[in-house]
Design an enzyme around this catalytic site. Structure first.
Site, PDB file in Angstrom:
ATOM      1  N   PRO A 191     -17.742  -1.929  13.409  1.00 43.91           N
ATOM      2  CG  PRO A 191     -17.905  -4.205  13.914  1.00 43.91           C
ATOM      3  CD  PRO A 191     -17.709  -3.252  12.772  1.00 43.91           C
TER       4      PRO A 191
ATOM      5  CB  CYS B 203     -11.592  -7.806  19.009  1.00 49.28           C
ATOM      6  SG  CYS B 203     -11.152  -6.725  20.396  1.00 49.28           S
TER       7      CYS B 203
END
EC number: 1.3.1.-
Length: 330
Positions: A16, A100
């Site tokens: 992703p 992230c």
């Protein structure tokens, strides 16, 4: 490889990526062999759940395979609610982002910032897993920094909380994307837990994918940045690790055709006011693999009309292919 009750078509996954893994790009990667693709990261902030931007990020179609949605946040109950909402919208797998490294994400104590707080990690995982009836997966880094590598600890917590698969990017948050991926640490995680482990980081070729699988013992590999402008990489990786065969890359003609279709789909997906801007970055990535020293990028970036983008792009490809004046776009 299985994730919960789902059997994946192969062991090659698309990571992703915010601003990248929209429906058109996921469709292209799935076409070339990605066994599972994930949506862009979705915020768990209730204020954005029903926005137009969120709806675009969640867009899915059957030809993409399983509908896997990644969520990011730091409040356990909010994360659980977001997971449940996404399942109502059709998500078949919920992936939790704790990898992230972006400052704007970490400032909200989301993404890889959570690795500093194992107790909070456990609370989030337990709440999300108990809130949905679909498999929940987790994506992490090896730790916050080199002095605080705790991927094995987080992996054990994930397993105890009912996480169905764990993706490990082989860098700390402090490393961002610099240096080399830490495959030794991914290997350590795999040896410490029984749930499937997915190796991620610096996998940019079929040979590298096979090496990483063999070295770490991981159950699958996940490709991120290497897929930008190179979605056909999945075909080469799948053929080597699943069939032990070396496949030919698509011809330049096929690549040019697929790029044109991708750009056209971006225009249709985002609309005329936004599609042409999204197309610019993808064309820049594609050019790196076709003519990296080309000045065409500047020409393309100056165009704000979608139809003109397609015409100019096809003319450029025709020059490369020595097929001048053979236009299919109008």
């Amino acid at each position: 490889m299985r994730i919960g009750s789902y059997q994946l078509r192969n062991r090659v996954l698309l990571a992703p990526m915010a601003g990248i893994t929209d429906q058109p790009f996921r469709r292209l990667c799935a076409y070339y062999g990605a066994g599972l693709t994930f949506s862009e990261m979705m915020s768990t902030n209730p204020q954005v759940w029903h926005t137009e931007k969120s709806k675009l990020r969640l867009a899915h179609s059957e030809d993409l395979g399983l509908n896997a949605v990644q969520i990011a946040g730091s409040d356990p109950l909010e994360m659980a609610q977001a997971a449940a909402i996404n399942v109502e919208y059709g998500a078949q797998i919920i992936d939790i982002n704790m990898g992230c490294p972006a400052k704007k994400v970490n400032r909200k104590l989301a993404g890889s910032a959570l690795l500093q707080f194992p107790d909070l990690v456990e609370k989030i995982l337990r709440e999300v897993v108990s809130a949905v009836n679909v498999p929940v997966t987790l994506k992490i880094r090896t730790g916050w920094d080199k002095s605080n590598r705790n991927c094995v600890q987080i992996g054990k917590i994930a397993e105890q909380c009912g996480i169905q698969a764990l993706t490990v990017h082989g860098r700390t948050r402090a490393c961002l994307f610099e240096g080399e991926a830490e495959y030794d640490n991914i290997k350590a995680v795999k040896q410490a837990i029984a749930i499937p482990v997915i190796a991620n980081g610096d996998i940019d070729s079929a040979r590298k994918a096979k090496f990483v699988l063999n070295y770490t013992g991981a159950d699958a590999i996940m490709i991120g940045r290497a897929a930008l402008g190179n979605p056909w990489l999945f075909q080469a990786v799948e053929n080597l690790i699943e069939h032990n065969s070396i496949s030919q890359m698509p011809s330049l003609k096929e690549k040019c055709g697929q790029i044109l279709r991708h750009i056209q789909e971006l225009h249709q997906f985002y609309g005329e006011q936004k599609g042409y801007r999204i197309a610019r970055k993808h064309v820049a990535w594609y050019l790196q693999g076709i003519q990296p020293d080309s000045v065409f990028k500047q020409t393309f970036n100056a165009i704000s009309d979608p139809k003109e983008q397609l015409i100019v792009l096809e003319d450029f490809f025709n020059l490369i292919l020595d097929k001048k004046n053979v236009r299919t776009t109008t």
